[in-house]
Scaffold this motif. Structure first.
Motif, short mmCIF file in Angstrom:
data_model
loop_
_atom_site.label_atom_id
_atom_site.label_comp_id
_atom_site.label_asym_id
_atom_site.label_seq_id
_atom_site.Cartn_x
_atom_site.Cartn_y
_atom_site.Cartn_z
N LEU A 92 0.84 -1.20 0.00
CA LEU A 92 0.00 0.00 0.00
C LEU A 92 0.87 1.25 0.00
N VAL A 93 1.94 1.22 0.79
CA VAL A 93 2.87 2.35 0.81
C VAL A 93 3.47 2.54 -0.58
N LEU A 130 2.29 1.63 -3.53
CA LEU A 130 1.34 2.11 -4.54
C LEU A 130 0.85 3.53 -4.24
N GLY A 131 0.74 3.83 -2.94
CA GLY A 131 0.18 5.13 -2.60
C GLY A 131 1.18 6.26 -2.59
N ARG A 132 2.44 5.95 -2.28
CA ARG A 132 3.39 7.04 -2.00
C ARG A 132 4.74 6.96 -2.68
N ARG A 156 3.50 9.73 4.09
CA ARG A 156 2.70 8.87 4.95
C ARG A 156 1.67 8.11 4.14
N GLN A 157 1.49 6.84 4.43
CA GLN A 157 0.39 6.09 3.84
C GLN A 157 -0.47 5.55 4.97
N ALA A 176 -6.56 12.02 2.20
CA ALA A 176 -5.58 12.06 1.12
C ALA A 176 -4.52 10.98 1.32
N ASP A 177 -4.00 10.87 2.53
CA ASP A 177 -2.95 9.88 2.78
C ASP A 177 -3.47 8.45 2.77
N TYR A 178 -4.78 8.31 2.89
CA TYR A 178 -5.39 6.98 2.79
C TYR A 178 -5.58 6.61 1.33
N GLY A 198 -3.92 7.87 -1.31
CA GLY A 198 -2.77 8.09 -2.18
C GLY A 198 -2.90 9.35 -3.02
N LEU A 199 -3.52 10.39 -2.46
CA LEU A 199 -3.71 11.64 -3.18
C LEU A 199 -3.16 12.80 -2.35
N THR A 200 -3.42 14.05 -2.79
CA THR A 200 -3.07 15.21 -1.99
C THR A 200 -4.36 15.83 -1.43
#
Lengths: 260, 260
Positions: A170-171, A173-175, B83-84, B213-215, B217-219
């Motif tokens: 998840l990290v 893909l998300g960040r 952060r994710q 957003a951090d959940y 994967g966006l801003t």
DNA sequence: CGTTATCTTGACGTACATCAAATGTCGTGG
DNA sequence: CCACGACATTTGATGTACGTCAAGATAACG
């Protein structure tokens, strides 16, 4: 213990278990040598041709599987065909955890009997290249867990490990950036190649670029370009599309963690 | 059984369990009413102030937790601060599954004793708003699972559900657009608000835009803009930043699944 | 009721996707 | 052994969804 002949694509035979090379890696390792008979009794060995789909999302989860040879891809599809590979599984990989799918998972909480629904697979899985796996009925697994509590312990441990891996992904893909994703992937693959001891610097990738892309949330083109850039930077060498050498593991590791 | 006095931020008290409103939602529901004493014996209720970090990635996993009131965010950080958020947890949420972290998880396979390492948390968790939770020592959980096999069953079930949720989130992060992500989030939140029965159309979001957003994967900006666009499209109404009405649940559902 | 954090809105930049074509790889049969 | 075809991979040119930067507008809080 006898041999059964079956059509080539899906051969099935009772499993010997005793000399199963993948036993120490999977949940079967929880069962003592002298109890292996009860395991072999309910296990069915199956051979799969490359590309064969053997587990399908939202189908009734009547069986669980254990990969004994080859590699499988585990994935989910969106209705328009977009694919997310949630993991690759080699020898020892357990498959078939399922939830009483109430369509929209409600993160652990239920508290009422909406779980009347029968269990369904939450992901699909198919063979990459030729694969051999062991199949158990879910009922048999239940009995095994009752008879051998260590089996259930092991399964819980496995689930926890899988969950941790998914959260790490998840990290990613998300960040993470494309470079960081590829670096993470290469480092993880090399660590997996040798579960213990020093990680392999020369590694074989059984999956296609398309598979890698769908695993990392990228496109084939970006995967290809990024790998080439790693090559020009002397971080890796590409002997063939499926055979990569890690030339600078430290740098890749740093990239994977988000530096650089 | 005595009272312990502690600084205000973290109040601790023995847990009654019998009248715990969140019991049916969590793993404690596996324990029969008449056995609740054994549970209460080892459970410690703890109150957390908003923002309080109570579980930290890679720290020794000596305890497990169960949320009984409020909402927590579960997350991982990259060294540079990215952060994710891997999930939000409400009443019933179990926390503290851990793996013998061999630094780079090797998806389930081990097969040797590289697991000598002590278990460590794989994620961090902190309170959003005021939170109440129950804490157990890992040893106590082990004993509970030995004494009450249904407890271990429940935990395995929980882990499987969490894994399925994480895999669903992988699809979201890897393959969905911003619109699809927000739609998925809103629909999932409304489903979670009422674990059974028809999903809520008016929902409260305890977490900030930054958390969302951090959940996803966006801003923050993208979250804000996308929500506003939903509003102009009459898919939702925004009473306040934390209070959303779902006006066209069907359309949102379709979006979430990848149509439109 | 001022102060501060959070949320919104706008202008602009970029990492990665998309589209398109060339090159490489590998199995198959002549 | 080599020629062919099908498919995977690479490479290039261009587009765009979302990120970044920068103000404002609201809401939260003492």
């Amino acid at each position: 213990m006898m041999f059964q002949r079956r059509p080539m694509v899906v051969g099935a035979a009772p499993a010997p278990c005793v000399d199963c090379a993948s036993r120490p890696f999977g949940i079967c390792g929880a069962i003592d040598e002298r109890d292996l008979a009860s395991l072999a009794e309910v296990a069915v060995a199956i051979d799969l041709a490359p590309g064969k789909l053997f587990m399908e999302e939202s189908e009734p989860a009547d069986h669980v599987f254990n990969v004994t040879a080859g590699t499988v891809r585990i994935f989910k599809l969106l209705p328009d065909g977009r694919r997310q590979i949630v993991g690759f599984g080699g020898p020892g990989q357990f498959l078939g955890l399922a939830t009483s799918t109430v369509l929209d998972r409600t993160r652990g909480a239920r508290g009422c009997d909406c779980r009347a629904a029968p269990a369904a697979y939450t992901v699909s899985a198919e063979a990459i290249g030729p694969v051999r796996l062991c199949r158990f009925s879910r009922a048999a697994l239940r009995r095994l867990m009752d008879d051998f509590p260590r089996m259930e312990d092991r399964l819980l441990e496995t689930a926890a490990t899988e969950l941790a891996a998914a959260q790490e992904q998840l990290v990613l893909l998300g960040r993470k950036t494309a470079r960081e994703r590829l670096a993470s992937f290469l480092v993880a693959q090399s660590a997996r190649a040798r579960p213990c001891g020093p990680p392999a610097s020369s590694l074989f990738l059984p999956m296609s670029r398309g598979d890698i892309a769908d695993y990392l949330g990228l496109t084939v083109e970006t995967v290809s370009r990024t790998l080439r850039r790693f090559r020009t930077e002397r971080l890796i060498a590409l002997r063939s599309p499926t055979h990569v050498d890690l030339l600078d593991r430290a740098a890749l590791q740093a990239l994977a963690q988000g530096f650089g």
